[in-house]
Design a protein around this motif. Structure first.
Motif: not given
Lengths: 327, 432
Positions: B303-304, B309-313, B397-399
């Motif tokens: 989740f985190v 990842f998706f939230g940043s995008i 990828a999230a970073f």
């Protein structure tokens, strides 16, 4: 009378700041300072680079070169003490008035309780207290502008930057805004005002900077600027002007006054003395200064090279900086 | 990137409170699970009803037997239908059965049988040709066809099978030939090496658990992401950002939004899980379904990282587009990527170690939902290294998404009018 600023001290210091977009300098080596307690005007035609300059002062944009200091600290460390009312401004339309205002207070570092107290105080001052629990979208445009001013004032900022604050306001609200600016200034807040309303600049500003195409074209105390660009003439309110006054080249009726154009070597003081010696009863005697608006148009046109075929605006060294205090 | 956490928390607090106080949020919180429950109950009820309807309508079967094999066939078909399994009943209790009776009426020829069908005297006509024994061909004529149930076909097939052998063997054997697996009990090796009873209800739980787990994870990620997109687009559209950015940096604003709206997404799913546990807790308990603590820990990690990842995008999309509608057009592709594994759920649950399932669970945009499907799939044992690698790839990828979006966010927030093209966005993302 508004208090005079302390000579030499400075709140904001902008030094040799340049910002380029796609290789084009939108702000080019601009330097100026704003002193404690003064109202400073930032002038210039549309697209002159004023907004970019303000965004660099508020640390929204970083300059490509040059430095900006607030109270001697680099701007990124001191930006919390600046408040900015942009020209294109909005609010959270679906939030309650009090929530919006207290949120800005929290962003200024206030505790929730202090932010709420300060918010109620400000709303009361701008006569919006009874609207505090309403959604912003329920407010009229004028009310929303008052709320926007409150979001700028909350947290008692050291430097207030107001971009066209009077646009769209009715005369009553203009008066209210001016009163609030007086109050803030009296309590030591410094104001940087960007506006196209030259009458307001003449009325409330101590000093001004004019930029055009990213370059500084005029910088100094407003009254000095007006004197600098005055015709070599005086306006005299009197019944009659006798013929042959020494130093006077031409006499013409100008509204309810007489405009006396002086010989190049004559001074206003010598002409006044000559008039009094001839027994002329004088109600008023003043230099024939141009309205700031005319100076703005003249300087911008000359600076752009439209009138004289000049290839571009003057460099920093060529600036017609007026008044000793400006340096 | 130095952040003032007091400002970040002030932004997060506002984002959380203004979102959860909206009527639309309450509607979504209550309405979404209610809608799902409604659709599922309607769907299950419809399936059961279609089955019984098909048998109820088959009250009289007209038979034209040209083969001569069914001259002494039983004049009646009895069909028992067990109720659909539900999670609300204990697995080892037999479900109640409903019995249907069909009268078999012989006709000398097809014409008379068809006339009876047209007049409504009979429900269907079964024509058994001469060469039935060699070819197995039969023809059925009906007033209408049931699209969703083959219960009538199965009833006719059972009658044929039973009566084919009834003269040759005893009645009991004939019944067994017709219905060879009335009671089929399957035991399957579980993760602990024990054989576990696999009845219909258990199979349903085996499907529902990974589906629900994966769906909830995907939704919690997307709820926060959608609110982020909406919030940034709204602030940009209503020209709020410039006055905010004077006090709070773009990075602090973005961090506050991610934190506040991520909490919203997690809270929504928390409320749904809690309400679902209270509503179906006893039934799930009776099924012997338990969710290991390790799954919860892994799901939280996904989740985190998945949300970052998706939230940043989504934040980046909100910043570069001019309004919500434009933002949604770009965001839909990422939403699709997050839920794509659920489209392939049967393949992933059936073959959790296949290269497709492994590939999807390592690919960052589909990793969270795919891996939760694989982990929760029955009889699945995902190697620890695959989970670690998947999390590491997603973290990387999230970073990257976070850093790039923060840069794009800072540049694009105050740009209005033309939406930037991809090269421009990539150039902003590379700027320090």
């Amino acid at each position: 009378m508004w208090p005079r600023f302390r000579r030499g001290a400075r709140v904001l210091e902008v030094r040799d700041v340049t910002k380029r977009y796609d290789g084009r300098a939108v702000v080019n080596r601009v330097s100026f300072e704003v002193r404690p307690g003064e109202v400073f005007a930032l002038l210039g035609p549309n697209g002159a680079g004023k907004t970019t300059l303000i965004r660099m002062i508020t640390d929204i944009l970083r300059p490509d070169s040059g430095t900006i200091h607030l109270d001697g600290q680099p701007i990124d460390q001191a930006k919390r003490t600046i408040a900015y009312l942009p020209e294109e401004r909005g609010l959270y339309r679906r939030s309650r008035v009090i929530d919006v205002l207290s949120y800005y207070g929290r962003l200024k570092g206030m505790s929730t309780r202090n932010a709420l107290e300060a918010s109620f105080g400000l709303l009361k001052r701008v006569e919006l207290a009874e609207w505090s629990a309403k959604q912003v979208q329920a407010l009229s445009k004028g009310m929303q502008q008052k709320l926007q001013l409150c979001t700028t004032l909350i947290g008692s900022p050291r430097l207030l930057i107001l971009d066209e604050p009077f646009t769209g306001l009715d005369p009553l609200n203009v008066q209210l805004f001016e009163e609030i600016l007086h109050e803030r200034r009296a309590s030591g807040t410094t104001v940087l005002l960007s506006t196209h309303q030259m009458s307001k600049v003449e009325e409330v500003c101590d000093r001004a900077l004019m930029v055009n195409r990213g370059h500084m074209v005029l910088y100094g105390p407003v009254q000095e600027i007006r004197r600098h660009y005055a015709d070599h003439a005086v306006l005299v309110r009197t019944e009659r002007v006798p013929q042959g006054v020494p130093g006077v080249r031409a006499v013409e009726r100008f509204n309810h006054e007489w405009k006396l154009t002086l010989e190049p070597a004559a001074s206003p003081e010598s002409v006044l003395r000559s008039l009094l010696e001839r027994g002329v009863g004088i109600e008023s005697f003043a230099l024939a200064t141009l309205p700031l608006e005319d100076i703005f148009v003249k300087v911008v046109r000359e600076g752009l090279g439209l009138d004289h075929g000049v290839s571009g605006p003057p460099t920093v060294d060529e600036l017609p900086v007026v008044g000793a205090a400006a340096r | 990137m130095k952040l003032d956490w007091n400002l970040v928390s002030a932004v997060a607090r506002r984002e959380f409170l203004t979102t959860v106080r909206r009527k639309a949020f309450l509607f979504m919180l209550i309405g979404t699970p209610a809608y799902f429950a409604f659709v599922m109950s309607i769907s299950a009820g419809t399936e059961a009803r279609e089955r019984t309807e098909a048998l109820k309508e088959l009250s009289v079967l007209g038979v034209v037997d040209s083969s001569g094999l069914f001259g002494h066939a039983a004049p009646e078909i009895r069909t028992e239908v067990q109720e659909m399994p539900t999670l609300g009943r204990a697995p080892r209790l037999p479900a109640p059965a409903e019995s249907f009776r069909t009268t078999v009426r012989p006709y000398p020829d097809q014409l008379s049988a068809e006339a009876a069908l047209r007049s409504g005297t009979i429900s269907q006509v079964l024509v058994i040709p001469k060469d039935y024994l060699e070819t197995g061909h039969v023809r059925r004529y009906a007033r209408k066809s049931n699209m969703f149930s083959g219960a009538d076909r199965r009833a006719v097939a059972g009658w044929l099978a039973r009566n084919l052998v009834a003269d040759r063997v005893g009645d009991q054997l004939a019944v067994r030939v017709a219905r060879p697996t009335d009671q089929d009990i399957l035991y399957v090796l579980d993760r602990n090496g024990r054989f576990e009873l696999k009845d219909d209800r258990r199979e349903m739980a085996d499907f529902m658990l990974p589906f629900a787990f994966s769906m909830l994870l995907g939704m919690s990620i997307m709820i926060g992401g959608q609110y982020l997109l909406q919030g940034v687009a709204e602030e940009k559209e209503s020209r709020i950002l410039e006055s905010l950015l004077c006090t709070v940096s773009a990075e602090e604003l973005m961090a506050g939004k991610l934190l506040g709206l991520g909490t919203v997404g997690l809270s929504v799913v928390g409320v749904w899980v809690l309400a679902g546990s209270v509503a179906a807790g006893s039934a799930v308990g009776m099924l012997g379904v338990s969710v290991p603590a390790a799954w919860i820990a892994i799901a939280l990690a996904y989740f985190v990282l998945g949300y970052l990842f998706f939230g940043s995008i989504m934040t980046g999309i909100g910043a570069v587009t001019n309004n919500m509608r434009e933002g949604q057009q770009f965001a839909v592709w990422f939403t699709f990527a997050n839920f794509a594994p659920l489209i392939m759920i049967t393949r992933i649950l059936g073959h959790p170690s296949s290269s497709l399932a492994v590939g999807l669970s390592l690919f960052p945009p589909t990793a969270a939902t795919s891996m939760m499907l694989r982990i929760a799939a029955p009889s699945s044992a995902v190697p620890a290294w695959q989970i670690a690698l998947s999390l590491a790839l997603l973290a990387g990828a999230a970073f990257l998404a976070l850093v790039a979006s923060a840069r794009v966010f800072r540049v694009a927030l105050l740009m209005y009018g033309k939406t930037p093209n991809l090269p421009e966005i990539l150039r902003w993302a590379r700027q320090v």
